[in-house]
Design a protein around this motif. Structure first.
Motif, PDB file in Angstrom:
ATOM      1  N   ALA A 200     -65.613 -34.412  72.513  1.00 14.95           N
ATOM      2  CA  ALA A 200     -66.427 -33.600  71.552  1.00 14.95           C
ATOM      3  C   ALA A 200     -66.470 -34.604  70.319  1.00 14.95           C
ATOM      4  N   GLU A 201     -67.579 -35.159  70.040  1.00 15.72           N
ATOM      5  CA  GLU A 201     -67.571 -36.254  68.889  1.00 15.72           C
ATOM      6  C   GLU A 201     -68.203 -35.352  67.690  1.00 15.72           C
ATOM      7  N   PRO A 202     -67.659 -35.650  66.406  1.00 15.00           N
ATOM      8  CA  PRO A 202     -67.958 -34.923  65.299  1.00 15.00           C
ATOM      9  C   PRO A 202     -69.172 -35.253  64.838  1.00 15.00           C
ATOM     10  N   ALA A 203     -70.064 -34.410  64.592  1.00 15.70           N
ATOM     11  CA  ALA A 203     -71.542 -34.542  63.867  1.00 15.70           C
ATOM     12  C   ALA A 203     -71.626 -35.221  62.436  1.00 15.70           C
ATOM     13  N   GLY A 204     -72.563 -35.752  62.309  1.00 18.84           N
ATOM     14  CA  GLY A 204     -72.922 -36.116  60.948  1.00 18.84           C
ATOM     15  C   GLY A 204     -72.240 -37.301  60.361  1.00 18.84           C
ATOM     16  N   PRO A 205     -71.783 -37.347  59.202  1.00 18.92           N
ATOM     17  CA  PRO A 205     -71.090 -38.501  58.624  1.00 18.92           C
ATOM     18  C   PRO A 205     -69.561 -38.715  59.276  1.00 18.92           C
ATOM     19  N   ASP A 206     -68.864 -37.409  59.701  1.00 19.78           N
ATOM     20  CA  ASP A 206     -67.741 -37.447  60.143  1.00 19.78           C
ATOM     21  C   ASP A 206     -67.505 -38.331  61.519  1.00 19.78           C
ATOM     22  N   GLY A 207     -68.815 -38.537  62.189  1.00 20.64           N
ATOM     23  CA  GLY A 207     -69.028 -39.155  63.519  1.00 20.64           C
ATOM     24  C   GLY A 207     -69.123 -40.730  63.246  1.00 20.64           C
ATOM     25  N   ILE A 208     -69.129 -41.176  61.887  1.00 15.60           N
ATOM     26  CA  ILE A 208     -69.354 -42.494  61.624  1.00 15.60           C
ATOM     27  C   ILE A 208     -67.954 -43.233  61.782  1.00 15.60           C
ATOM     28  N   LEU A 209     -67.973 -44.301  62.702  1.00 17.35           N
ATOM     29  CA  LEU A 209     -66.647 -45.205  63.117  1.00 17.35           C
ATOM     30  C   LEU A 209     -66.991 -46.753  62.673  1.00 17.35           C
ATOM     31  N   VAL A 210     -66.254 -47.240  61.605  1.00 19.84           N
ATOM     32  CA  VAL A 210     -66.458 -48.632  61.420  1.00 19.84           C
ATOM     33  C   VAL A 210     -65.039 -49.134  61.614  1.00 19.84           C
ATOM     34  N   GLU A 211     -64.970 -50.126  62.951  1.00 20.41           N
ATOM     35  CA  GLU A 211     -63.445 -50.431  62.981  1.00 20.41           C
ATOM     36  C   GLU A 211     -62.947 -51.468  62.053  1.00 20.41           C
ATOM     37  N   VAL A 212     -61.753 -51.174  61.889  1.00 19.68           N
ATOM     38  CA  VAL A 212     -60.941 -51.582  60.948  1.00 19.68           C
ATOM     39  C   VAL A 212     -59.728 -52.512  61.504  1.00 19.68           C
ATOM     40  N   ASP A 213     -59.050 -53.427  60.916  1.00 17.57           N
ATOM     41  CA  ASP A 213     -57.941 -53.808  61.528  1.00 17.57           C
ATOM     42  C   ASP A 213     -56.676 -52.881  61.251  1.00 17.57           C
ATOM     43  N   LEU A 214     -56.072 -53.233  62.542  1.00 19.46           N
ATOM     44  CA  LEU A 214     -54.378 -52.686  62.557  1.00 19.46           C
ATOM     45  C   LEU A 214     -53.610 -53.770  62.556  1.00 19.46           C
ATOM     46  N   ARG A 428     -74.720 -48.247  55.568  1.00 19.80           N
ATOM     47  CA  ARG A 428     -75.925 -48.393  56.406  1.00 19.80           C
ATOM     48  C   ARG A 428     -76.065 -47.356  57.447  1.00 19.80           C
ATOM     49  N   ARG A 429     -74.827 -47.171  58.226  1.00 14.77           N
ATOM     50  CA  ARG A 429     -74.717 -46.080  59.216  1.00 14.77           C
ATOM     51  C   ARG A 429     -74.913 -44.822  58.644  1.00 14.77           C
ATOM     52  N   PRO A 460     -62.152 -45.901  52.968  1.00 13.66           N
ATOM     53  CA  PRO A 460     -63.185 -45.378  53.540  1.00 13.66           C
ATOM     54  C   PRO A 460     -63.770 -43.897  52.822  1.00 13.66           C
ATOM     55  N   THR A 461     -62.390 -43.050  52.215  1.00 15.19           N
ATOM     56  CA  THR A 461     -62.917 -41.828  51.557  1.00 15.19           C
ATOM     57  C   THR A 461     -63.662 -42.080  50.314  1.00 15.19           C
ATOM     58  N   VAL A 462     -63.481 -43.161  49.459  1.00 19.85           N
ATOM     59  CA  VAL A 462     -64.098 -43.640  48.466  1.00 19.85           C
ATOM     60  C   VAL A 462     -65.668 -44.033  48.692  1.00 19.85           C
ATOM     61  N   CYS A 463     -65.887 -44.780  49.734  1.00 19.07           N
ATOM     62  CA  CYS A 463     -66.967 -45.255  50.547  1.00 19.07           C
ATOM     63  C   CYS A 463     -67.811 -44.160  50.777  1.00 19.07           C
ATOM     64  N   ARG A 464     -67.246 -43.173  51.534  1.00 26.62           N
ATOM     65  CA  ARG A 464     -68.070 -41.890  51.773  1.00 26.62           C
ATOM     66  C   ARG A 464     -68.537 -41.283  50.603  1.00 26.62           C
ATOM     67  N   ALA A 465     -67.653 -41.159  49.578  1.00 26.50           N
ATOM     68  CA  ALA A 465     -68.233 -40.314  48.348  1.00 26.50           C
ATOM     69  C   ALA A 465     -69.347 -41.078  47.607  1.00 26.50           C
ATOM     70  N   GLN A 468     -72.432 -40.208  49.282  1.00 25.13           N
ATOM     71  CA  GLN A 468     -72.943 -38.769  49.065  1.00 25.13           C
ATOM     72  C   GLN A 468     -73.536 -38.779  47.774  1.00 25.13           C
ATOM     73  N   LEU A 469     -73.270 -39.580  46.866  1.00 26.11           N
ATOM     74  CA  LEU A 469     -73.481 -39.566  45.484  1.00 26.11           C
ATOM     75  C   LEU A 469     -74.770 -40.263  45.312  1.00 26.11           C
ATOM     76  N   SER A 470     -74.857 -41.421  46.056  1.00 24.15           N
ATOM     77  CA  SER A 470     -76.104 -42.209  46.130  1.00 24.15           C
ATOM     78  C   SER A 470     -77.296 -41.548  46.771  1.00 24.15           C
ATOM     79  N   GLU A 471     -77.126 -40.781  47.846  1.00 25.41           N
ATOM     80  CA  GLU A 471     -77.875 -39.717  48.473  1.00 25.41           C
ATOM     81  C   GLU A 471     -78.387 -38.833  47.597  1.00 25.41           C
ATOM     82  N   ALA A 472     -77.652 -37.944  46.752  1.00 22.16           N
ATOM     83  CA  ALA A 472     -78.106 -37.318  45.787  1.00 22.16           C
ATOM     84  C   ALA A 472     -79.000 -37.923  44.529  1.00 22.16           C
ATOM     85  N   LEU A 473     -78.571 -38.916  44.215  1.00 22.96           N
ATOM     86  CA  LEU A 473     -79.202 -39.731  43.149  1.00 22.96           C
ATOM     87  C   LEU A 473     -80.685 -40.034  43.633  1.00 22.96           C
TER      88      LEU A 473
END
Length: 979
Positions: A200-214, A428-429, A460-465, A468-473
């Motif tokens: 089960a994949e999360p819906a909405g922004p929770d489902g956005i995955l950007v691959e980062v380095d390990l 973008r996503r 990533p947490t700040v990027c999502r915030a 969210q604020l850009s969308e509201a503005l």
């Protein structure tokens, strides 16, 4: 079933899907090899041999002993052997040329079972080209057979064309009267349910995955006096990304793993880096068939396990404590206990178990069905007594008591944050989900206009915030502009929620955030909130979210950074915090008694921003005018404290935190006080510099209006950050890792930025340089090679300033690597025409020996500026001393100090040195203490010293000379030192 061999069979046993093929020979003379002997052999040229072997399944014989007539002769089929499990046959016979063919009955998978091409490709066991491997967890695996090596991750996506098994062939294979044995239906049903749960994949922004380095990581002590460990900070070029992604992570400790031994893999990262989302992606990858080496994957968020006092069984841990528990019967649990090597157990947010940190060190008794504490269960897992042989995958923050114990894990990885490009990809996503290309581009423009927020989008947490604020503005339609600080970002997000809140709701939630943070917790019970109305408001506004699978209704803050912000709101508004206690929460000068541990590490910056930024657009937008008097008083308290601080006395990490606090405050007077107090030489050696750190540091250096010298070694600074700091006109000198700097030069040259390239070359220095690893010598060699390449070019003239300015060079690789790397270093010395101090002494002894001294002596004619030569503790004998004495006249005009302390020089070597001593007209100090020469050698040196009025000190004490003789020699010449 029995195969017909229609081509030359392999010379070594091969695993081909469900078949094991033995070598061809006369079975009458060779005994049947044991299964272990077959399984432990490695295939040679597996692909070629598999193509030469065609295997055709036929119905098995029903008799215990049968004979088939083949063109090459008869073969015997023995369906059962006492040492082999059911379903394994041996075929052998004289005249067939077959010494042993073992056949394991297994289901031929359908072509539809082939996993997608995105699955990780890792070389594993060879497979037959006409049979694609099964991705089903119920396909017979190597672990079904005793002594078989653990199955590896295998990609079967490329099985196409004429070699692929057609659906007709698969159907014919299934129509065989005697079907192969299958796993119990209950086990298969449970596994399907587990797959459905993880798919089960999360819906909405929770489902956005950007691959980062390990990145491969290690924990190291942050100081010699501290037992606390922290993530080591490699230079950018030294990072070791897990290029194989998930496959490499799960195979990382395979070479260190003993058979049937539990494997512990830890993925570390700061809060908000996306560890939990990655852990869920691992579960989803298994559910999609991309991890066929595991039959079961259990994903357990550790906040569901933080239950001190209760008792549980292993069965409860696997099936009942996580979110969405699944029903299970005894048959499934028994199967898991028999096959622990096929189990992957993911413990997400491991730091949540700090309340039970004793389990890592507590003794765990033998496996027992009796209930035990959760700590006892975890102790059994980590001490490899419960579910031994499974794979434990942990995600955790690198701070805290539990994280310190993870240094003993089989493999450690670090989760890197977003680069600027990855942050823009996330934006973008995010806006693609809401639709509209125009809005997406406008949001990107808003982010690019605020370089500080773009730097903070490393998280990533700040990027999502920000999204969210850009969308509201953008929805408001007016002239939108993002704030320039983190405080402004979260005020913009929470102020609409605060306006619609029940009375006192925000203050109550902020107090809970602070109190829980002091106890290192991020979850709260619903009854801790003042009312159901407050709970409904907090959930509706996304401030908290319900925890599925909790034994009682629990909530968690939507992000760790939000909890930090709410905690800072409480500190800014509360009258319970005394004025004299407030400065400690900035964590700049921690107290020795009862220090504040700063677990809520975002609080200092938010607190400075809330207290200092204008009330109307900051704290007043959250709490109204009621909190203004208290905030004004606290602003005065913090102003007095911050203006008493001397930035030049702070350690690098705290200096960066002070710069962030001053930036968040947006107070001109405070900012000027901080930047004017910066020392001219700033060293960040060993302190990690993230993109937001680089941004705020560059802004402070520009605002100071003075010249600075920066030491950026071992900071992990990214290439763009390094280039931005080096390009500042106020930075006149900088040090960074050689490999990182050379990479920057190459990048600037490729982009055609000649002016910045010249500035980067002029400002770079390596003075003084200490080679502690082989890589240091290699990097120095690369720098010299660049110099030599340029010298041979007609377009570029002059030496590199870094090479021309090197005056002190130390070599400290130790007794093992020292003799190996020293010849390479010697070949570079002639390039350093300004070298004055060459130190080859090391506490662990380099031991370059006589051969190294001979090589070094050949370079003396080029080292015309050398003043100090330290050859102490290098295992030099008379042979080396004589070679050295022959070459020393080349340094007669420059050498001031020569040390041969603690070597193996005897009388012959001492005599050679005594002979050359009068020629060394510039020499002032000679140290030959702790060598092996006797009174005869000492007398030779003393006699030579009389001819050398320029020599100031001859240190000559050695245990091989009687003390009376040494005292007598000292009386003859007071320049002889016996200390």
């Amino acid at each position: 079933m029995a195969p017909f061999l229609t081509a030359e069979p392999p010379a070594v046993p091969l695993v081909t899907g469900s078949f094991l093929v033995g070598p061809v020979s006369d079975s009458s003379t060779l005994p049947c090899p044991s299964p272990a002997a077959l399984f432990n052999k490695e295939p040679e040229s597996s692909q070629t041999r598999l193509e030469e072997t065609v295997l055709t399944p036929v119905p098995p014989s029903s008799s215990l002993l049968s004979c088939l007539s083949l063109p090459a002769g008869p073969i015997q089929i023995i369906p059962t052997l006492p040492t082999l499990p059911q379903g394994l046959w041996q075929i052998s016979g004289a005249g067939t040329g077959v010494s042993g063919v073992f056949i394991y009955q297994g289901e031929v998978p359908q072509a539809s079972q082939v996993p997608p091409s995105s699955s990780p490709a890792v070389h594993g066991l060879p497979k037959s080209p006409d049979r694609p491997g099964s991705t089903s967890p119920f396909a017979p695996s190597a672990a079904d057979l005793p002594g078989m090596p653990e199955p590896a991750l295998t990609s079967r996506a490329n099985v196409t064309g004429k070699d692929e098994v057609s659906p007709t062939q698969c159907s014919a294979a299934r129509d065989v009267p005697s079907k192969p044995p299958k796993w119990p239906e209950s086990v298969e049903q449970f596994c399907r349910s587990l797959q459905d749960k993880h798919q089960a994949e999360p819906a909405g922004p929770d489902g956005i995955l950007v691959e980062v380095d390990l990145l491969r990581a290690r924990l190291e002590r942050n100081s010699s006096k501290s037992l606390e460990r922290e993530l080591a900070t490699p230079d950018w070029a030294e990072r070791q990304p897990a290029c194989g992604g998930l496959a490499e992570v799960l195979l990382a400790a395979g070479d260190r793993r003993r058979p049937r031994e539990t494997q512990v893999i830890a993925v570390l990262g700061k809060a908000g880096q996306g560890k939990s989302r990655w852990a869920r992606a691992v579960s989803r990858a298994w559910a999609c068939g991309r991890l066929p080496q595991y039959d079961f994957v259990f994903h357990l968020p550790c906040h569901c396990l933080d239950r001190p006092g209760d008792t549980y069984r292993l069965r409860d841990l696997l099936f009942s404590l996580g979110p969405q528990p699944l029903p299970v019967d005894d048959e499934v649990f028994s199967y898991i206990l028999r096959r622990p090597d096929r189990v992957l157990l993911i413990l997400d947010a491991f730091e949540e178990l700090e309340a039970q940190d004793g389990f890592l060190h507590s003794a765990c008794g033998p496996v027992s069905p009796e209930p035990r504490s959760l700590g006892g269960l975890l102790a059994g897992l980590f001490q490899r007594k419960l579910l031994r042989g499974c794979t434990l995958l942990l995600t955790a923050r690198p701070r805290g008591r539990l994280a310190q114990s993870l240094s003993k894990a089989d493999a450690l990885f670090e989760m890197a944050g977003f680069s600027a490009e990855q942050a823009e990809t996330y934006v973008r996503r995010y806006f693609e989900l809401s639709g509209g290309t125009e809005r997406r581009e406008r949001a990107l423009a808003l982010l690019r206009d605020q370089p500080f927020l773009l730097g903070h989008s490393h998280s990533p947490t700040v990027c999502r915030a920000v999204c969210q604020l850009s969308e509201a503005l953008l929805e408001r339609g007016d002239e939108a502009e993002l704030p320039s600080t983190l405080t402004g970002l979260y005020v913009g997000l929470l102020s609409p929620a605060a306006r619609d809140s029940p009375p006192g709701a925000l203050a109550a939630l902020a107090k809970l955030a602070w109190e829980l943070g002091r106890r290192h917790q991020g979850t709260l019970r619903e009854d801790q909130l003042p009312s159901a109305e407050v709970r409904a408001w907090a959930v509706a506004k996304g401030l908290v979210q319900p925890i599925p699978g909790a034994p009682e209704p629990e909530l968690a803050f939507s992000s760790f950074l939000l909890q930090c912000f709410l905690g800072a709101v409480w500190l800014a508004l509360s009258g319970e915090i005394k004025d004299k206690e407030l400065p400690q929460y900035l964590a700049l000068t921690p107290r020795k008694k009862r220090p504040y541990d700063n677990w809520l590490e975002g609080v200092p910056r938010f607190l400075a921003g809330l207290v200092f930024q204008p009330r109307a657009c900051c704290l007043g937008a959250l709490a109204g005018p009621e909190g203004t008097p208290l905030a004004d008083r606290k602003q005065k308290v913090l102003t007095r404290y911050l203006k008493r601080l001397q930035p030049g006395t702070l350690r690098a990490g705290r200096l960066l935190e002070l710069l962030h606090c001053a930036h968040e405050a947006r107070d001109a007077g405070l900012w000027q006080h901080v930047v004017q107090g910066l020392p001219a030489r700033l060293s960040f050696l060993g302190t990690r510099l993230t993109p937001p750190d680089t941004r705020v540091l560059g802004s402070a250096l520009e605002a100071a209006g003075r010249h600075f010298s920066l030491d950026l070694r071992s900071t992990g600074i990214d290439p763009s950050g390094l280039g931005s700091l080096v390009g500042l006109s106020c930075v006149t000198r900088f040090r960074a890792a050689l490999s990182d700097t050379v990479g920057l030069w190459e990048s600037l040259q490729q982009r055609g930025e000649d002016e910045l390239l010249r500035a980067a070359e002029e400002k770079f220095t390596i003075e003084p340089f200490k080679a502690k690893t082989v890589k240091d010598v290699e990097d120095l060699g690369n720098l010299v090679q660049i110099q030599r390449t340029r010298s041979s070019s007609e377009d570029v003239a002059g030496e590199l300033p870094a090479i021309r300015g090197l005056q002190k060079l130390e070599f400290a690789l130790g007794p093992v690597l020292g003799p190996q790397a020293f010849p390479r270093l010697v070949g570079l010395l002639e390039a350093f025409s300004s070298l004055q101090h060459l130190d080859l002494d090391s506490l662990s002894e380099n031991k370059i020996g006589d051969e190294g001294v001979a090589q070094l002596s050949a370079t003396f004619p080029q080292l015309t500026a050398l003043e100090t030569l330290n050859l102490s503790q290098n295992s030099i004998t008379d042979v080396g001393a004589c070679k050295l004495a022959e070459a020393l006249p080349s340094l007669a005009a420059s050498l001031l100090r020569l040390s041969l302390y603690n070597n193996c020089i005897c009388d012959v070597g001492a005599e050679s040195l005594a002979h050359v001593l009068p020629d060394m007209v510039s020499l002032r100090v000679l140290d030959v203490q702790y060598n092996k020469f006797t009174a005869a050698g000492a007398q030779q040196l003393t006699a030579s010293l009389r001819k050398c009025p320029h020599v100031e000190t001859l240190a000559m004490w050695t245990p091989t000379i009687p003390f009376g003789v040494q005292e007598h020699l000292q009386q003859l010449d007071s320049r002889i030192s016996l200390r």
